[in-house]
Design a protein around this motif. Structure first.
Motif, PDB file in Angstrom:
ATOM      1  N   CYS A 173       0.836  -1.198   0.000  1.00 30.92           N
ATOM      2  CA  CYS A 173       0.000   0.000   0.000  1.00 30.92           C
ATOM      3  C   CYS A 173       0.874   1.252   0.000  1.00 30.92           C
ATOM      4  N   THR A 174       0.537   2.208  -0.866  1.00 30.95           N
ATOM      5  CA  THR A 174       1.303   3.446  -0.990  1.00 30.95           C
ATOM      6  C   THR A 174       1.327   4.241   0.312  1.00 30.95           C
ATOM      7  N   ARG A 175       0.253   4.130   1.087  1.00 29.35           N
ATOM      8  CA  ARG A 175       0.170   4.918   2.317  1.00 29.35           C
ATOM      9  C   ARG A 175       0.806   4.207   3.515  1.00 29.35           C
ATOM     10  N   CYS A 176       0.344   2.969   3.824  1.00 27.47           N
ATOM     11  CA  CYS A 176       0.804   2.304   5.055  1.00 27.47           C
ATOM     12  C   CYS A 176       1.976   1.364   4.830  1.00 27.47           C
ATOM     13  N   LYS A 177       2.290   1.064   3.553  1.00 27.65           N
ATOM     14  CA  LYS A 177       3.430   0.228   3.180  1.00 27.65           C
ATOM     15  C   LYS A 177       3.235  -1.248   3.532  1.00 27.65           C
ATOM     16  N   LYS A 178       2.051  -1.642   3.972  1.00 30.48           N
ATOM     17  CA  LYS A 178       1.789  -3.042   4.252  1.00 30.48           C
ATOM     18  C   LYS A 178       1.288  -3.721   2.980  1.00 30.48           C
ATOM     19  N   LYS A 182      -5.411  -8.947  -1.014  1.00 32.61           N
ATOM     20  CA  LYS A 182      -6.454  -8.982  -2.039  1.00 32.61           C
ATOM     21  C   LYS A 182      -7.215  -7.664  -2.002  1.00 32.61           C
ATOM     22  N   GLY A 183      -7.938  -7.410  -3.070  1.00 31.28           N
ATOM     23  CA  GLY A 183      -8.737  -6.189  -3.139  1.00 31.28           C
ATOM     24  C   GLY A 183      -7.859  -4.953  -3.275  1.00 31.28           C
ATOM     25  N   GLY A 184      -8.300  -3.863  -2.666  1.00 29.60           N
ATOM     26  CA  GLY A 184      -7.575  -2.608  -2.763  1.00 29.60           C
ATOM     27  C   GLY A 184      -7.999  -1.806  -3.978  1.00 29.60           C
ATOM     28  N   VAL A 185      -7.405  -0.620  -4.136  1.00 33.50           N
ATOM     29  CA  VAL A 185      -7.685   0.249  -5.263  1.00 33.50           C
ATOM     30  C   VAL A 185      -6.365   0.714  -5.871  1.00 33.50           C
ATOM     31  N   THR A 186      -6.449   1.169  -7.109  1.00 31.23           N
ATOM     32  CA  THR A 186      -5.268   1.693  -7.790  1.00 31.23           C
ATOM     33  C   THR A 186      -5.510   3.156  -8.133  1.00 31.23           C
ATOM     34  N   TYR A 187      -4.570   4.005  -7.770  1.00 31.27           N
ATOM     35  CA  TYR A 187      -4.662   5.434  -8.081  1.00 31.27           C
ATOM     36  C   TYR A 187      -3.303   5.894  -8.568  1.00 31.27           C
ATOM     37  N   ARG A 188      -3.300   6.481  -9.757  1.00 29.54           N
ATOM     38  CA  ARG A 188      -2.062   6.907 -10.405  1.00 29.54           C
ATOM     39  C   ARG A 188      -1.070   5.745 -10.479  1.00 29.54           C
ATOM     40  N   GLU A 189      -1.616   4.551 -10.842  1.00 29.23           N
ATOM     41  CA  GLU A 189      -0.844   3.326 -11.022  1.00 29.23           C
ATOM     42  C   GLU A 189      -0.137   2.873  -9.742  1.00 29.23           C
ATOM     43  N   HIS A 193      -4.690   0.180   0.057  1.00 28.30           N
ATOM     44  CA  HIS A 193      -5.802  -0.455   0.750  1.00 28.30           C
ATOM     45  C   HIS A 193      -7.019   0.460   0.616  1.00 28.30           C
ATOM     46  N   LYS A 194      -8.205  -0.118   0.547  1.00 28.51           N
ATOM     47  CA  LYS A 194      -9.413   0.702   0.467  1.00 28.51           C
ATOM     48  C   LYS A 194      -9.520   1.655   1.648  1.00 28.51           C
ATOM     49  N   GLU A 195      -9.172   1.146   2.841  1.00 26.34           N
ATOM     50  CA  GLU A 195      -9.278   1.979   4.034  1.00 26.34           C
ATOM     51  C   GLU A 195      -8.179   3.032   4.103  1.00 26.34           C
ATOM     52  N   CYS A 196      -7.136   2.888   3.288  1.00 27.33           N
ATOM     53  CA  CYS A 196      -6.053   3.877   3.283  1.00 27.33           C
ATOM     54  C   CYS A 196      -6.253   4.956   2.222  1.00 27.33           C
ATOM     55  N   PHE A 197      -7.115   4.686   1.258  1.00 28.27           N
ATOM     56  CA  PHE A 197      -7.333   5.656   0.185  1.00 28.27           C
ATOM     57  C   PHE A 197      -8.430   6.623   0.626  1.00 28.27           C
ATOM     58  N   VAL A 198      -8.015   7.736   1.235  1.00 29.02           N
ATOM     59  CA  VAL A 198      -8.955   8.679   1.854  1.00 29.02           C
ATOM     60  C   VAL A 198      -8.717  10.089   1.331  1.00 29.02           C
ATOM     61  N   CYS A 199      -9.702  10.943   1.559  1.00 27.88           N
ATOM     62  CA  CYS A 199      -9.593  12.360   1.204  1.00 27.88           C
ATOM     63  C   CYS A 199      -8.443  12.996   1.992  1.00 27.88           C
ATOM     64  N   LYS A 203     -10.361  12.938   5.382  1.00 25.79           N
ATOM     65  CA  LYS A 203     -10.022  11.541   5.663  1.00 25.79           C
ATOM     66  C   LYS A 203     -11.181  10.572   5.392  1.00 25.79           C
ATOM     67  N   THR A 204     -12.204  10.998   4.678  1.00 21.43           N
ATOM     68  CA  THR A 204     -13.285  10.094   4.282  1.00 21.43           C
ATOM     69  C   THR A 204     -12.765   9.115   3.231  1.00 21.43           C
ATOM     70  N   GLN A 205     -13.159   7.822   3.357  1.00 21.74           N
ATOM     71  CA  GLN A 205     -12.731   6.841   2.361  1.00 21.74           C
ATOM     72  C   GLN A 205     -13.291   7.207   0.985  1.00 21.74           C
ATOM     73  N   LEU A 206     -12.441   7.084  -0.031  1.00 25.03           N
ATOM     74  CA  LEU A 206     -12.831   7.485  -1.379  1.00 25.03           C
ATOM     75  C   LEU A 206     -13.156   6.297  -2.285  1.00 25.03           C
ATOM     76  N   ALA A 207     -12.894   5.061  -1.826  1.00 26.75           N
ATOM     77  CA  ALA A 207     -13.161   3.893  -2.667  1.00 26.75           C
ATOM     78  C   ALA A 207     -14.645   3.824  -3.000  1.00 26.75           C
ATOM     79  N   GLY A 208     -14.973   3.733  -4.281  1.00 25.72           N
ATOM     80  CA  GLY A 208     -16.359   3.688  -4.728  1.00 25.72           C
ATOM     81  C   GLY A 208     -17.040   5.031  -4.783  1.00 25.72           C
ATOM     82  N   GLN A 209     -16.318   6.123  -4.490  1.00 27.17           N
ATOM     83  CA  GLN A 209     -16.907   7.462  -4.498  1.00 27.17           C
ATOM     84  C   GLN A 209     -16.267   8.315  -5.604  1.00 27.17           C
ATOM     85  N   HIS A 210     -16.979   9.351  -6.052  1.00 28.16           N
ATOM     86  CA  HIS A 210     -16.387  10.314  -6.973  1.00 28.16           C
ATOM     87  C   HIS A 210     -15.375  11.168  -6.206  1.00 28.16           C
ATOM     88  N   PHE A 211     -14.242  11.393  -6.823  1.00 19.98           N
ATOM     89  CA  PHE A 211     -13.226  12.232  -6.181  1.00 19.98           C
ATOM     90  C   PHE A 211     -12.397  12.909  -7.265  1.00 19.98           C
TER      91      PHE A 211
END
Length: 290
Positions: A173-178, A182-189, A193-199, A203-211
């Protein structure tokens, strides 16, 4: 096989004959069966079993072996392949042929792909993709610990326990390095982790949301509009342009399309001529009435 009930030497004065051939049993050995005496030859011919291998009678004084309704002399009970005696050995039957364990394993059992030794019947083993291993030979390619019944991940011809595979191959994970199992999201390649990809702001989770993003940092639409968007001249709310929303821009001022109305009569000025009057914008009619 009937067991002998008596084996004696007779010297009696009374007549004592074999129940089958009627010959005298005086001075001869005999076998008592169901209260009837028999000479040895008659007893063997009447009551002895036939050896399944050599087809000869198994005499009363021979050691007889019995397996699946078949009878054998001790010396006839042998491995079909190597001719080893099976009298006191473990064996297996294959298509009615008797085989010692060694011959059976060499012919029918699998070989461990790790140590190239036979996987003996009854031993713990693991089978995967058409190959067989002893349980202790199926080890992680990285930590070399037996995998046993635990989960594993194949990679070409190598096998890894889950923790070693994640350490070696799984993205981090780009943020927590763990690791991302499985799962997760990709941003800028880059993986997150879904829970790490936040505003970046709230700090609201952005997975599945417009951002959207600014300087490569992700923002929810609400925070981005509040922090960076220009404000509508009429309602003072942010003009984001997201979700297909249209807006009007004139000089250094902007309006939401529904907010772009005459300051005097509130008629929509979208697609119509208008006249600026200081801070106000007027339709043609209101401007003519000034």
């Amino acid at each position: 096989m009937l067991q002998p009930l008596g084996l004696q030497n007779l010297t009696m004065a009374d007549r004592f004959d074999c129940d089958n051939c009627k010959e005298s049993l005086y001075g001869r050995k005999y076998i008592q069966s169901d209260d009837s005496p028999y000479c040895i030859p008659c007893y063997d011919s009447l009551f002895s079993n036939t050896c399944d291998e050599c087809k000869e009678l198994i005499g009363h004084d021979a050691r007889e072996l019995f397996y699946e309704d078949r009878h054998y002399h001790e010396h006839c009970f042998r491995c079909f392949r190597c001719d080893r005696s099976l009298a006191d050995e473990p064996f297996t039957s294959q298509d009615d042929a008797l085989l010692c364990n060694e011959c059976y394993c060499n012919e029918f059992s699998s070989k461990c792909v790790a140590c190239d030794k036979i996987v003996m019947p009854g031993t713990r083993k693991l089978e995967y993709a058409g190959s067989t291993w002893h349980e202790g030979c199926f080890i992680c390619h990285s930590c070399e610990q037996p995998i046993g019944s635990k989960s594993f991940i194949p990679d070409k011809d190598e096998h890894y326990c889950v923790s070693c595979y994640e350490d070696k191959f799984a993205p981090r994970c780009t943020r927590c390095k763990k690791t991302l199992a499985k799962g997760g999201v990709t941003y800028r390649e880059e993986p997150w982790h879904k829970e790490c990809f936040v505003c970046t702001n709230c700090k609201t989770q952005l997975a599945g949301q417009h951002f959207t993003s600014r300087d490569d940092s992700p923002y929810c639409l609400k925070c981005f509009g509040s922090l960076y968007s220009k404000k509508c001249e009429a309602c003072s709310k942010p003009i984001t342009g997201f979700g297909g929303g249209k807006y009007i821009s004139f000089e250094d001022r902007q309006w939401h399309q529904p907010c772009f109305t005459c300051s005097q009569c509130s008629v929509s000025l979208v697609g119509a001529g208008f006249f600026p009057n200081g801070e106000k914008i007027l339709c043609r009619d209101c401007n003519s009435n000034l």
